[in-house]
Design an enzyme around this catalytic site. Structure first.
Site, PDB file in Angstrom:
ATOM      1  N   CYS A 138       4.320  -2.109   6.339  1.00  0.00           N
ATOM      2  CA  CYS A 138       3.007  -1.827   6.911  1.00  0.00           C
ATOM      3  C   CYS A 138       2.059  -1.358   5.839  1.00  0.00           C
ATOM      4  CB  CYS A 138       3.123  -0.753   7.985  1.00  0.00           C
ATOM      5  SG  CYS A 138       1.529  -0.231   8.645  1.00  0.00           S
ATOM      6  N   GLY A 139       1.065  -2.155   5.522  1.00  0.00           N
ATOM      7  CA  GLY A 139       0.104  -1.784   4.501  1.00  0.00           C
ATOM      8  C   GLY A 139      -0.957  -0.832   4.984  1.00  0.00           C
TER       9      GLY A 139
END
Length: 304
Positions: A138-139
């Site tokens: 998850c950026g």
């Protein structure tokens, strides 16, 4: 392949009950801490390799810089015993721009980098409220709201003259897969590439994090002085999320091609920006969600 992969012994069990102990290759994953002027900015979990590109791409994707010349130095942080042994300059374009992008022959690990921004570049907020942790899945982890990551790009893509033939788009996933050397060994990496209008892959990067793979190709472009990426295509091996669409926009890329599906927010952002977004490129077909005018003879009603 050094720290890019790791060997482990595994117990392989087949459907007929046969058991065998054998070696297996896993994709490497290690933390990389980014500091700006000695102050911690973020930590990302990544596959070691092309770290300078990753750092530059991350800074572009966060709207902190718009080109490689906005960074004057990127250095690995070393122990006191080894900090004096600097080696080489990373990237020919950085050298041409007079940048001092160096690596340290560190005794410990290469998991902390310090970034020096050009004097004209506003310093990012590295307060407790701004600091965030980025995982390989998850950026956007740690962001307080979606409004906090919907950054305004300094590049406009809606007027980009890029035109893509359908056969070129349909061939991109296979070309990307053939270029995934580490995936062929481990089966555990995402990939991203920058392609031209004829489908030629200009750069390919792999990483355990799909956002990292994109940062690495964008960082390559920044290092080579190629931002904004006019008339270029971002190709990704998985789905097209909001974060990847935003990274493409911030790099000035007018088209994003994904093997899997986009999210609704990614489609909204692409629509608003005038970007071409193509998903489910597989099996001789594709879905054009936005910007169908860039697909030559496209028989797809994208609503744009």
């Amino acid at each position: 392949m050094g720290r890019v992969t790791a060997r482990r012994r595994v117990l392989r069990i087949s459907v007929d009950g046969e058991r065998a102990v054998r070696p297996d290759s896993l994709a490497g994953e290690e933390p990389l801490e980014l500091r700006v002027g000695g102050k911690a900015l973020t930590v990302t979990m990544r596959t070691p390799g092309h770290d300078i590109d990753l750092v530059l791409g991350f800074l572009v994707g966060e709207g902190i810089i718009g080109s490689g010349s906005d960074v004057t130095a990127i250095r690995y942080c070393a122990s006191a015993a080894s900090a004096a042994s600097a080696v080489g300059v990373v990237g020919s374009a950085a050298d041409r721009q007079g940048q001092d992008v160096q690596t340290y022959n560190e005794v410990q690990t290469y998991n902390v980098v310090d970034i020096t921004l050009a004097p004209s570049v506003p310093r990012p907020d590295v307060s407790i409220e701004r600091a965030f942790y980025t995982s390989s899945s998850c950026g956007l982890c740690g962001k307080t709201s979606i409004d906090g990551v919907r950054l305004r790009s300094r590049y406009e893509v809606d007027a980009d003259p890029l035109v893509l033939r359908p056969d070129v788009v349909l061939a991109l996933p296979d070309r990307l897969r053939l270029a995934q050397k580490v995936f062929a060994t481990t089966g555990g990496l995402h990939a991203a590439a920058i392609a031209d209008a004829d489908g030629n892959l200009l750069v390919v990067r792999e990483d355990v994090g799909r956002h990292n793979a994109v940062d690495k190709v964008v960082g390559w472009a920044a290092r080579e002085g190629q931002l904004p990426l006019r008339e270029r295509v971002l190709v990704v091996s998985g789905r097209a999320s909001f974060e990847l669409t935003q990274k493409a926009l911030l790099a000035g890329i007018p088209a994003l091609v994904a093997v899997s599906a986009p999210s609704s927010l990614a489609a909204d952002l692409a629509q608003d920006a005038g970007m071409t977004l193509v998903g489910f490129v597989r099996g001789g077909s594709m879905n054009v969600y936005t910007g169908a005018h860039r697909i030559a003879d496209a028989l797809v009603n994208s609503g744009s």
